[in-house]
Design a protein around this motif. Structure first.
Motif, mmCIF file in Angstrom:
data_model
loop_
_atom_site.group_PDB
_atom_site.id
_atom_site.type_symbol
_atom_site.label_atom_id
_atom_site.label_comp_id
_atom_site.label_asym_id
_atom_site.label_seq_id
_atom_site.Cartn_x
_atom_site.Cartn_y
_atom_site.Cartn_z
ATOM 1 N N ARG A 422 0.756 -1.165 -0.074
ATOM 2 C CA ARG A 422 -0.154 -0.074 -0.014
ATOM 3 C C ARG A 422 0.765 1.296 0.064
ATOM 4 O O ARG A 422 0.444 2.380 -0.567
ATOM 5 N N PRO A 424 3.727 2.459 -1.466
ATOM 6 C CA PRO A 424 3.899 3.135 -2.923
ATOM 7 C C PRO A 424 2.927 3.592 -3.603
ATOM 8 O O PRO A 424 2.941 4.418 -4.376
ATOM 9 N N LYS A 425 1.595 2.951 -3.282
ATOM 10 C CA LYS A 425 0.383 3.343 -3.876
ATOM 11 C C LYS A 425 -0.029 4.639 -3.146
ATOM 12 O O LYS A 425 -0.887 5.555 -4.009
ATOM 13 N N ILE A 426 0.278 5.148 -2.103
ATOM 14 C CA ILE A 426 -0.009 6.449 -1.255
ATOM 15 C C ILE A 426 1.204 7.352 -1.844
ATOM 16 O O ILE A 426 1.022 8.548 -2.180
ATOM 17 N N LEU A 427 2.352 6.993 -1.715
ATOM 18 C CA LEU A 427 3.521 7.767 -1.660
ATOM 19 C C LEU A 427 4.078 7.778 -2.975
ATOM 20 O O LEU A 427 4.915 8.937 -3.274
ATOM 21 N N GLY A 428 3.867 7.141 -3.802
ATOM 22 C CA GLY A 428 4.301 6.998 -5.304
ATOM 23 C C GLY A 428 5.831 7.111 -5.250
ATOM 24 O O GLY A 428 6.733 7.346 -6.349
ATOM 25 N N ILE A 470 -3.123 4.424 7.156
ATOM 26 C CA ILE A 470 -2.750 5.720 6.715
ATOM 27 C C ILE A 470 -1.916 6.555 7.442
ATOM 28 O O ILE A 470 -1.062 7.025 7.007
ATOM 29 N N THR B 230 -0.872 9.461 -6.357
ATOM 30 C CA THR B 230 0.015 9.306 -5.457
ATOM 31 C C THR B 230 0.599 10.669 -4.941
ATOM 32 O O THR B 230 0.348 11.690 -5.603
ATOM 33 N N MET B 231 1.202 10.672 -3.938
ATOM 34 C CA MET B 231 1.820 11.817 -3.130
ATOM 35 C C MET B 231 2.750 12.598 -4.252
ATOM 36 O O MET B 231 2.938 13.493 -4.435
ATOM 37 N N ALA B 232 3.369 11.750 -5.011
ATOM 38 C CA ALA B 232 4.326 12.087 -6.092
ATOM 39 C C ALA B 232 3.704 12.772 -7.287
ATOM 40 O O ALA B 232 4.004 14.065 -7.711
ATOM 41 N N MET B 291 -2.686 13.940 0.725
ATOM 42 C CA MET B 291 -3.449 12.900 0.435
ATOM 43 C C MET B 291 -4.718 12.471 1.135
ATOM 44 O O MET B 291 -4.810 12.709 2.408
#
Lengths: 818, 343
Positions: A422, A424-428, A470, B230-232, B291
């Motif tokens: 989860r 990388p799905k949030i933070l990219g 989260i 995403t946050m990026a 987010m």
């Protein structure tokens, strides 16, 4: 909240300079708003010994001291401190020394005379040396010292006192754990992957000797979930050692005495607020935690009497309240110099209850600051023990065996599953698994990797903000560093094509039309005095529904929401007239508000729409070298508004209704309708209102319901091009004499009607009353343009003119003028 | 002289030629011309009008039209000479070109808040954001609850929010919106993802008016919800915005912060150069972001496992004041013409 660089360094070996700490903490989410260097500039200050003290011949409050500065000679120094005495070792600022006292430079000069007596230096108090805020008396050195040695050597040898930096942190409400040095240090440890060093304090077993001496009961377990207490007998209350004073000084806390100072020290160390009671003042050896009854009175430590709100947390003894829980102690149980036995309270009080009470009492203390954010639910025994042992160390006495720990509500720690996929799905961005585990565990979470890719995290009791996955991802992102979240170099096209705001196009037309016609856009306050709002709740302006009042008005002049843009503009006109402006042409867009059950828009019982106000007063244009001054009139505004509506292609959709009779707010007005819906008003402001705003010239305004106009604008069909006629236009002028009271509008309408289909345009180019027409008549001159898709013959036009004249003579009694 | 329609026509034709041949460069010439042709007492054309009643009835109209058009030829010649006005000299080469131009109307002006708002919304519009609006009077659910504000959040206190109706068990509390985020809630409730929008508008705070705070101000808030956001993406968007708004060389700092409706939450600071400052400048907060919190998505019926998204918000007054070097926020609402005319 303040923390100190040196103090922070007690718990983590960070190896960072203070400027780097500022950056590191800010990027961890603990924003440092300000940092202040606490520099000891003690050049020229030495250890000296007072040999004898005599009274000053010319001043009752001053004394003359003979002081040995290290060379065995006695030098006279004038001193005003009450505590100076022979044989004391003291700090003396010698001749030439520069001290900074309360931000001001103080230079010790040679040959200074004080009330006629020479003084060869100054015996210093702690505040003069930048050590603490204490200026009650001179600083007396109690450690090992050598007469004549620099004071800085004594201080660093005896008390480990060196330069320091104080940081002012802005702690977000989700971080109660960071309201102390250990909490801040824990974040740094996680960032740097360094160990956290905690002071040792092992809580004693419960219910031993201490239970014989004190009984604690909690009557309101929902807002006091835990209450622990320890007792120390035989303490000697007195001043704190210099290191403790200096610590408190670095976080902006005043030193009181060794007992109170320790409770404050422990609070800044671990975040648990503590309170010390004078045991001998506690009636019936009882502590009861309860809610206050309405209007219950209480005198706090600072001597002020408070009337409490219903439900304030009160700490009571067998007879009366002795503290307001989580906020401030009472005068009646205060620790003073004669106190021998103390009770250390270490409790957990409910955040929202504390916040409400602190706010209604108007008392914000370091304790309430922490309780209202939520202190650690497990820390109370540790903090009580830590404080007790420090007190014993500094004030003597003996800690009574055991601890009282009333803990009616025990919280089970929360456990949260964190899916690694989860993150990388949030933070990219991908963060290595080892780093994730290091971050989470160094923040104090217990980890258990239950299945593939899922880590079960047990939330520590000092992190009430962590409630779901989260929140854990945020912790990882925070420590990993937002600066390490990558920026995309490109991104795919986002569809669908975005919509502009519904009125974007029409508003742009409005802005360019109005600014192009010399109007200045203004922004005024939406909040008005109530009487002003009621005046402008008028049906002439579209609706007479009542205005909307605020419950908690900022002030009387800002209590009600504007029902019209007019009062705001009138105030702007008034302001500018006072500053000698002659040309007043303004417009404003803004929401208007009414209380209405029938026309409610978004929220039941309230109507809210966008208004546009255009207003003029004063000169119509700048007074130029060949443009004589002229005062604006109604037709200036009517012309502008008409063209404005033409620019929006709305003119033909609207109907005008003419009202010559005055209303409360207008002398005369035109109401604009679309079908049967009112969409605006063009008016002359009532002279009485003009006067009340102190305006010298008449005011003309148009207030339009922009929301409705935009709907109409959207309905305007897309235009197609009409080919331009290739045939010449025929122009005929027509001068008529009619009754003086005959309005021109219907005549123009009739011209178009009768002249169909050849008539293309009618222009009124003269209206004349005067000697050349009878006194009950006026002359009106029209210019008519005829055209068709062929060459018009004179006879054709003559026939139309003939018809026009007949109709005019019949309908308006018009006579052709030659 | 007795006139017939015929003689009248030839006189008119002669006069027309004379009018067109007359030079009107000097002021004296203009006045002479006026008296000769249009003077009330001795003007030739004025005099000719008196002839009309002497003509046969059937000729009068034509004669009238003839003379009317002659009069207007003379009048327009006179008018255009007068337009050149007082600056006429004996020779056109001596026209005073330095005289100020005629100001029929001065230049109007847009308010600096509109200028800043337009600049901000245009940047986001170009990046593909839809522009949405909503009411300024809001209910508790849209302004707080749906945005994950806990029941006892300080923002819900009377101290910070302007209330309109305290509400009751059957009815929500009504207030002036404290941010434009409720517009996002309205948009999410009304539609389905994906969302990509900004909401500009006026918001209210129960604050005393001082040089740095006003009881109302303007905000632009943004929202993006889609699969795989995403946050990026967030950081890229707001960095791009900051470069477009503050200039491509602006120094930025992106640091953790806290907002109830986003997790993680972040604040964007820009480095503002101040020559007199000991550090040469200082960091200024310009934009809050994060987010979108799963609780917010759940509140509006969006599956937080399938969709993720980001939100951001910024004040309009502060960047406008920075940009125009306005020190006192009250200046913006005073609308002094000496201030307005500078924009």
């Amino acid at each position: 909240m303040k923390i100190s660089y040196n103090w922070l360094s007690d718990y983590v070996e960070h190896g960072l300079a203070s400027a780097d700490i500022v950056d590191a903490l800010t990027m961890l989410g603990l924003e440092i708003e300000q940092s202040q260097e606490l520099i000891l500039s003690l050049d020229g200050v030495i250890v000296a010994e007072v040999k004898s003290v005599r009274t000053h011949p010319n001043a009752d409050r001053l004394q003359l001291c003979d002081v040995d500065l290290g060379d065995g000679n006695a030098r006279q120094i004038v001193c005003g401190a009450p505590n100076v005495a022979a044989n004391q070792r003291v700090a003396v600022a010698t001749i030439g020394t520069q001290l900074t006292v309360n931000g001001e430079l103080l230079k010790i000069r040679k040959g200074t005379k004080i009330r006629g007596e020479i003084s060869m230096g100054m015996i210093c108090a702690e505040n003069e040396l930048g050590l603490s805020e204490n200026h009650d008396g001179i600083m007396v050195l109690t450690g090992q010292s050598t007469i004549g040695e620099p004071l800085i050597e004594y201080l660093s040898r005896e008390h480990q006192i060196v330069n320091d930096t104080s940081f002012d942190l802005s702690i977000t409400p989700n971080r109660p754990d960071a309201t102390c040095h250990i909490g801040v240090a824990r974040d740094l440890c996680s960032l740097l992957d360094a160990p956290l060093t905690l002071p040792k304090a092992s809580p004693p077993s419960t219910k031993a000797a201490v239970a014989e001496k004190l009984n604690v009961s909690i009557e309101c377990p929902e807002i006091c979930r835990r209450y622990t207490a320890m007792i120390i007998e035989g303490v000697t209350v007195g001043p704190s050692p210099i290191w403790l004073k200096r610590r408190l000084y670095s976080v902006g806390i005043r030193s009181i005495n060794n007992i109170v100072d320790v409770t404050n020290f422990v609070m800044f160390e671990c975040g648990q607020p503590l309170h010390a009671f004078n045991y001998d003042r506690i009636h019936q050896q009882k502590i009861i935690v309860r809610k206050s009854s309405p209007q219950e009175a209480f005198i706090t430590l600072d001597g002020k009497t408070h009337s409490l709100d219903d439900g304030t947390i009160l700490i009571c003894d067998g007879q009366e309240p002795i503290a307001i829980g989580g906020i401030m102690g009472g005068k009646n149980s205060e620790v003073d110099d004669s106190t021998k036995t103390i009770v250390i309270e270490s409790a957990w009080f409910d955040p929202s209850s504390t916040r409400r009470s602190a706010k209604s009492l108007g008392i914000l203390t370091e304790a309430s600051y922490r309780f209202e954010r939520g202190v650690d639910t497990q820390l109370q025994p540790w903090a009580a023990m830590r404080a007790s042992s420090l007190i014993q160390e500094l004030a003597g006495g003996s800690i009574l065996n055991g601890i009282i720990d009333e803990h009616p509500t025990v919280d089970l720690p929360l456990s949260i599953d964190l899916r690694l996929s989860r993150i990388p799905k949030i933070l990219g961005t991908e963060i290595p698994r080892e780093r994730i585990i290091q971050i989470i565990s160094s923040l104090g979470f217990d980890l258990d990797e239950t299945s593939n890719g899922v880590i079960t995290c047990i939330v520590p009791s000092y992190r009430p903000d962590i409630l779901q996955e989260i929140d854990l991802i945020e912790e990882i992102a925070r420590i990993h560093g937002f600066e390490n979240i990558p920026l995309h170099s490109s991104t795919s096209l986002q569809l669908p094509v975005p919509l502009s705001r519904p009125d974007d196009q029409s508003r742009e037309i409005a802005h360019s039309f109005l600014t192009g016609h010399g109007f200045r856009e203004i922004y005024t306050n939406s909040l008005l005095p109530d009487e002003e709002a009621s005046t402008f709740c008028h049906e002439v302006l579209g609706t007479d529904h009542p205005s909307v009042k605020t419950l908690n008005a900022i002030s009387g002049s800002m209590s009600t929401l504007r029902p019209s843009l007019l009062p705001g503009m009138l105030k702007v006109m008034k302001h500018n007239v006072h500053h000698s402006q002659k040309i007043l042409r303004f417009y404003e867009f803004g929401h208007l508000f009414h209380r209405s059950t029938k026309q409610a828009t978004f929220i039941e019982n309230y109507s809210e729409y966008d208004g546009l106000l255009i207003g003029i007063s004063g000169q119509i244009q700048p007074h130029g070298w060949d443009t004589p001054p002229r005062t604006s009139d109604f037709f200036d505004l009517k012309g502008d508004v008409g063209q404005f509506l033409e620019a929006l292609q709305l003119m033909s959709a609207l109907r005008f209704e003419f009202h010559n009779q005055p209303s409360d707010i207008t002398d005369y007005h035109i109401t604009l309708f679309h079908k049967n819906t009112q969409v605006g008003t063009i008016a002359k402001l009532a002279s009485s209102i003009q006067d009340s705003y102190d305006l010298p010239d008449p005011v003309f305004f148009a207030e339009l319901n922009w929301t409705r106009l935009v709907v109409l604008y959207d309905q305007v069909p897309d235009q197609t091009y009409t080919p331009i006629s290739l045939f010449p236009v025929v122009v005929r002028d027509l001068a008529l004499s009619v009754d003086r009271s005959q309005p021109v509008g219907p005549m123009v309408a009739t011209l178009y009607q009768v002249g169909k289909p050849l008539i293309k345009d009618v222009n009124v180019f003269d209206v004349y009353t005067g000697e050349r027409v009878p006194s009950d008549q006026k002359s009106i001159a029209f210019s008519l343009r005829f055209g068709a898709n062929r060459t018009l013959r004179d006879e054709e036009i003559d026939r139309v003119m003939e018809k026009i004249l007949n109709v005019f003579s019949e309908q308006f009694g018009a006579i052709l003028r030659i | 002289m007795e006139h017939t329609l015929h003689t009248l026509k030839s006189t008119v034709s002669d006069l027309t030629q004379e009018i067109s041949a007359t030079s009107l460069l000097a002021t004296s010439e203009v006045e002479e011309f006026r008296i000769r042709f249009l003077g009330q007492k001795r003007g030739v054309i004025t005099h000719l009008f008196k002839v009309i009643p002497t003509l046969p009835k059937e000729d009068r109209r034509e004669a009238g039209q003839l003379l009317n058009s002659l009069r207007s030829v003379a009048q327009s010649k006179l008018d255009s000479a007068n337009l050149a006005g007082n600056q006429l000299t004996d020779h056109s080469s001596q026209i005073d070109l330095t005289l100020p131009g005629r100001q029929n109307q001065w230049r109007g002006s847009l308010h600096p808040i509109t200028l800043a708002l337009t600049k901000i919304t245009n940047i986001f519009y170009r990046m593909g954001f839809t522009i949405a609006e909503g009411p300024e009077i809001e209910d508790d659910w849209h302004n707080f609850t749906a945005l994950n504000f806990p029941d006892d959040h300080p923002a819900r206190d009377m101290q910070d929010t302007l209330f309109i109706d305290e509400g009751n068990p059957d009815q929500s509390r009504i207030m002036m919106r404290t941010h434009t985020s409720p517009v996002q809630i309205r948009m999410m409730v009304a539609g389905d993802p994906p969302f990509r929008l900004i909401a500009p508008g006026r918001v209210y705070r129960n604050e005393t008016i001082t040089y740095k705070s006003y009881c109302l101000f303007h905000q632009v808030e943004g929202l993006v919800i889609d699969e795989g956001v995403t946050m990026a993406d967030l950081k890229t968007t707001i960095y791009s915005f900051a470069h477009a708004f503050f200039g491509k060389n602006v120094k930025l700092r992106y640091r953790p912060s806290f907002f109830p409706f986003t997790e993680p939450s972040a604040e964007l600071d820009i480095w503002w150069e101040l020559p007199d400052h000991p550090d040469g400048g200082r960091w200024m907060e310009v934009l809050g972001s994060g987010m979108v919190h799963p609780n917010v998505l759940k509140a509006v019926g969006i599956d937080p496992e399938r969709y993720t998204g980001y939100a951001f918000g910024m004040g309009v007054e502060r960047p406008a004041m920075l940009h125009y070097d306005i020190k006192d926020i009250r200046t913006l609402y005073e609308n002094d013409i000496r201030f307005l005319s500078q924009f």
